[in-house]
Design a protein around this motif. Structure first.
Motif, PDB file in Angstrom:
ATOM      1  N   ILE A  97     -10.883 -14.323 -40.183  1.00 59.75           N
ATOM      2  CA  ILE A  97     -10.544 -15.259 -38.668  1.00 59.75           C
ATOM      3  C   ILE A  97     -10.557 -13.929 -38.281  1.00 59.75           C
ATOM      4  CG2 ILE A  97      -8.922 -16.196 -37.016  1.00 59.75           C
ATOM      5  CD1 ILE A  97      -7.067 -16.968 -39.741  1.00 59.75           C
ATOM      6  N   VAL A  99     -10.124 -13.117 -35.108  1.00 61.83           N
ATOM      7  CA  VAL A  99      -8.844 -12.094 -34.238  1.00 61.83           C
ATOM      8  C   VAL A  99      -7.487 -11.779 -34.910  1.00 61.83           C
ATOM      9  CG1 VAL A  99      -9.264 -13.685 -32.431  1.00 61.83           C
ATOM     10  CG2 VAL A  99      -7.869 -14.858 -33.647  1.00 61.83           C
ATOM     11  N   LEU A 100      -7.519 -11.704 -36.534  1.00 63.68           N
ATOM     12  CA  LEU A 100      -6.699 -11.448 -36.990  1.00 63.68           C
ATOM     13  C   LEU A 100      -7.413 -10.067 -37.981  1.00 63.68           C
ATOM     14  CD1 LEU A 100      -5.556 -14.278 -38.712  1.00 63.68           C
ATOM     15  CD2 LEU A 100      -4.512 -13.119 -37.009  1.00 63.68           C
TER      16      LEU A 100
ATOM     17  N   ILE B   5      -2.398 -17.079 -33.615  1.00 63.45           N
ATOM     18  CA  ILE B   5      -4.025 -16.797 -33.816  1.00 63.45           C
ATOM     19  C   ILE B   5      -4.330 -17.010 -32.417  1.00 63.45           C
ATOM     20  CG2 ILE B   5      -5.561 -17.821 -34.980  1.00 63.45           C
ATOM     21  CD1 ILE B   5      -4.117 -17.236 -37.682  1.00 63.45           C
ATOM     22  N   ARG B   8      -4.590 -14.790 -29.250  1.00 62.44           N
ATOM     23  CA  ARG B   8      -5.599 -14.157 -29.426  1.00 62.44           C
ATOM     24  C   ARG B   8      -6.644 -14.980 -29.536  1.00 62.44           C
ATOM     25  NH1 ARG B   8      -4.034 -10.205 -34.483  1.00 62.44           N
ATOM     26  NH2 ARG B   8      -2.123  -9.475 -34.043  1.00 62.44           N
ATOM     27  N   ASN B   9      -6.987 -16.366 -29.947  1.00 64.72           N
ATOM     28  CA  ASN B   9      -8.420 -16.774 -29.734  1.00 64.72           C
ATOM     29  C   ASN B   9      -8.517 -17.004 -28.386  1.00 64.72           C
ATOM     30  OD1 ASN B   9      -8.894 -17.147 -31.370  1.00 64.72           O
ATOM     31  ND2 ASN B   9      -8.253 -18.464 -32.598  1.00 64.72           N
ATOM     32  N   ARG B  12     -10.044 -13.835 -26.443  1.00 65.80           N
ATOM     33  CA  ARG B  12     -11.618 -14.045 -27.278  1.00 65.80           C
ATOM     34  C   ARG B  12     -12.899 -14.017 -25.678  1.00 65.80           C
ATOM     35  NH1 ARG B  12     -11.965 -16.625 -32.832  1.00 65.80           N
ATOM     36  NH2 ARG B  12     -13.891 -16.864 -32.875  1.00 65.80           N
TER      37      ARG B  12
END
Ligand SMILES: Nc1ncnc2c1ncn2[C@@H]1O[C@H](COP(=O)(O)OP(=O)(O)OP(=O)(O)O)[C@@H](O)[C@H]1O
Ligand SMILES: [Mg+2]
Lengths: 228, 405
Positions: A97, A99-100, B5, B8-9, B12
């Protein structure tokens, strides 16, 4: 008892002009602790076979029994859960993933399994150490090299404590040094932790490292040798 | 972790997310402000009506209104009741009125009016009618039979301060009576219709003309605090069971319709804004799902079930919408509170506004529940907005997504 047992496993793609027998009557038994390579020319059915064994694809005929469970009888959500708890996956790319961080990616699968935080923290750190990434735990995939990303993927696959790990061409995008490095780690985990690995590859040096080599041609097993 | 998640997505694609968030913030800001603006107008209207027209509570003979304001139905013991009420702890001022329907005539024309006999001193305290006098003086400058007429009526009858007019009305014994009055002052309220149809005279003088035994037809009460209305209304209803005791909302139910209707209009208005924003959110989330096919396929492959996958999309939509929503609500709150003190001059529209009884400066205001309502709408909106992108994500087949790797 075998970890994986397939009987007359077949997959026919019937969406073109002529039906393609991607996998054609495969009887395959995999035991615990195996370190097995699936090889064969492009289009011989390696990916199709691995996907079916991993419960990602359904066969047109035959059965796949994993740890005594018949995958072809499971419904979609059951399969997802089965994959989560019994099968580790390492893909050719896009394993993580974005963003991790390395640590979070490894931990993520244990979160899906609802493991307690203490266990997660300890296991994540020890696994990343085993794959030689102790100094990269807080790096995002984009800050890691291809080989490092694949090692995180191996750590992630193992974090779930699967019955076996399936890796479809895990080294295809790696330079030879990173490929060797990844293979070394996988081989060590196989030897020391007893993790079963089944991987497909085109790379002769990778093939040389396998204990058992199964050769596919036109969807059929044409050779099955155990070396060294 | 899912929240992490999702958060943060969103970042992006900074620009893409920032555009949606800005759109949501602006949409809600405008929506909330316009709500505040209209509720401000209504609140002012209510205040005006209560303060200068109906007061908080009115008491009548139970049959007075039913019998078309017949002068025979005055309040028995009206004088005593009025005295008692004026010293009640909840009460600021009371005013007793002698009222009769009648005609006003000048040399030029006649017009039907409601003749209100007041005690000028207390009436001034209660409704502030003395401040509405724009010409002449409030019951000053004329020795006997002084009358106060509205500006609209004065124009219609072509009369000025000190002009003589004749009032015609029915005496309590049934005789039609006429009496001459002299204009002491001309008033102008925000409601021109009111100005045209109401005149004020001194109740002591008027009582002599319509019937000495009449006490009051109407006792109007202004309470010390607006919030006392319910308590006070209940108290006086208990105290005077034989009389008709009404609070301002019962007297002018139109006010309630106005608030209720505005509630609905604003709800529809906000829903339209939300609907427009929803398309923006759906579009953004759809892009986010489609460009992440492989990632989402990988997640399903390693064992993320559909419920969690959908949750992830929903969460992302929620956060996106809530960040924008929160900014919009805060901006709305700040602007409303700022103009609630400063006021917005709507002078350009003043002529049109005044004719229907609105003030020319608007002080926007919005109750907390409308902010909460809007926030809830944003949440519901995001759930709806995530349905289609979420469905797209759920329809992904891990094998196909993985094959593309
Ligand atoms: N979705 C599909 N539809 C139709 N045919 C397919 C599909 N997926 C695979 N095939 C066909 O099935 C056969 C086996 O493909 P598969 O990908 O399993 O081979 P492979 O051994 O993994 O090849 P490679 O070494 O190139 O990865 C090929 O002939 C391929 O064209
Ligand atoms: Mg392949």
């Amino acid at each position: 008892m075998y970890v994986i047992e397939t009987k007359d496993l077949s997959k026919v793609y019937d969406n073109g002009a002529v039906p393609v027998h991607a996998v054609n009557g495969v009887d395959l038994n995999i035991e615990d602790d195996e370190f097995t390579a699936i090889v064969g020319p492009s289009g011989s059915g390696k990916t199709t076979l691995l996907n079916m064994v991993g419960g990602l694809d359904s066969p047109t005929a035959g059965t796949i029994v994993v740890n005594g469970k018949d995958l072809s009888r499971m419904r979609e959500n059951e399969l997802i859960n089965f994959r989560l708890n019994h099968i580790g996956f390492v893909f050719q790319s896009y394993n993580l993933i974005p963003v991790l961080t390395a640590k979070e990616n490894t931990e993520f699968i244990m979160l899906l399994q609802k493991r307690p935080k203490k266990e997660r923290d300890a296991r994540v750190l020890s696994l990343l150490k085993e794959v030689g990434l102790s100094d990269k735990i807080n790096k995002k995939p984009s800050e890691l090299s291809g080989g490092q990303q694949q090692r995180v993927a191996v750590a992630r696959a193992l974090a779930a404590k699967p019955d076996f790990v399936l890796a479809d061409e895990p080294t295809a995008n790696l330079d030879s040094k990173s490929a060797t490095n990844l293979l070394n780690i996988m081989a060590r985990l196989n030897k020391e932790e007893g993790t079963t690995f089944i991987f497909s590859t085109h790379d002769q040096r990778v093939i040389d490292r396998a204990r058992r080599v199964i050769t596919l041609e036109d969807g059929k097993i044409v050779k099955d040798i155990t070396q060294n | 972790m899912l929240i992490k998640i999702s958060w943060r997505n969103i970042w992006r694609h900074k620009l893409r997310s920032a555009v949606v968030i800005t759109a949501i913030a602006l949409g809600l800001w405008a929506g909330v402000f316009i709500m505040g603006f209209y509720f401000g107008i209504i609140e002012q209207k209510i205040n005006d009506v209560v303060r200068s027209e109906v007061s908080h509570i009115q008491i009548h003979h139970p049959d007075y209104k039913k019998e078309d304001f017949n002068i025979n139905y005055f309040i028995p013991d009206g004088l005593t009741i009025s005295e008692d009420l004026s010293v009640d702890t909840l009460v600021q001022y009371t005013s007793g009125r002698v009222i009769s329907m009648g005609m006003i005539g000048s040399a030029k024309a006649n017009s039907g009016v409601r003749i209100i006999g007041i005690d000028p001193e207390v009436e001034a305290l209660l409704t502030g009618i003395d401040n509405k006098v724009i010409e002449g003086a409030f019951f000053k400058g004329v020795k006997r039979n002084a009358i106060l007429v509205g500006q609209k009526l004065a124009t219609k009858l072509n009369i000025k301060v000190r002009s003589k007019v004749v009032l015609t009305f029915q005496h309590i014994n049934g005789e039609i009576t006429a009496a001459a009055f002299r204009v002491a002052g001309i008033f102008k309220t925000l409601n021109t219709t009111y100005d045209e149809s109401n005149v004020y005279v001194n109740n002591k003088e008027f009582r002599k003309l319509v019937g000495e035994n009449i006490t009051y037809h109407e006792i109007a009460i202004l309470l010390k605090e607006h919030e006392y209305v319910d308590t006070a209304a209940e108290k006086y209803k208990g105290l005077y069971p034989g009389l008709l005791v009404e609070d301002w909302l019962e007297i002018v139910p139109l006010m309630r319709y106005m608030t209720d209707m505005m509630d609905q209009v604003m709800l529809i208005f906000m829903l339209i804004i939300m609907l427009a924003l929803m398309f923006g959110i759906v579009n953004t989330m759809l892009m986010a799902v489609l460009e992440r096919t492989r990632e989402l396929g990988m997640l399903m492959a390693i064992g993320m079930n559909k419920f969690r996958l959908f949750n992830m999309i929903l969460l992302e939509t929620l956060i996106l919408a809530m960040v924008g929503g929160l900014i919009g609500l805060i901006l709305g709150y700040i602007t409303i509170e700022y103009y609630a003190v400063k006021g917005i001059d709507v002078g350009i529209f003043s002529a049109a506004y005044e004719s229907v009884g609105f003030s020319t400066k608007v002080f926007p205001q919005l109750e907390a529940r409308y902010y909460i309502q809007t926030a809830l709408q944003v949440v519901i909106l995001s759930i709806f907005a995530s349905l289609y992108p979420g469905r797209k994500a759920l329809k992904l087949k891990p094998v196909e997504a993985i094959r593309k790797i």
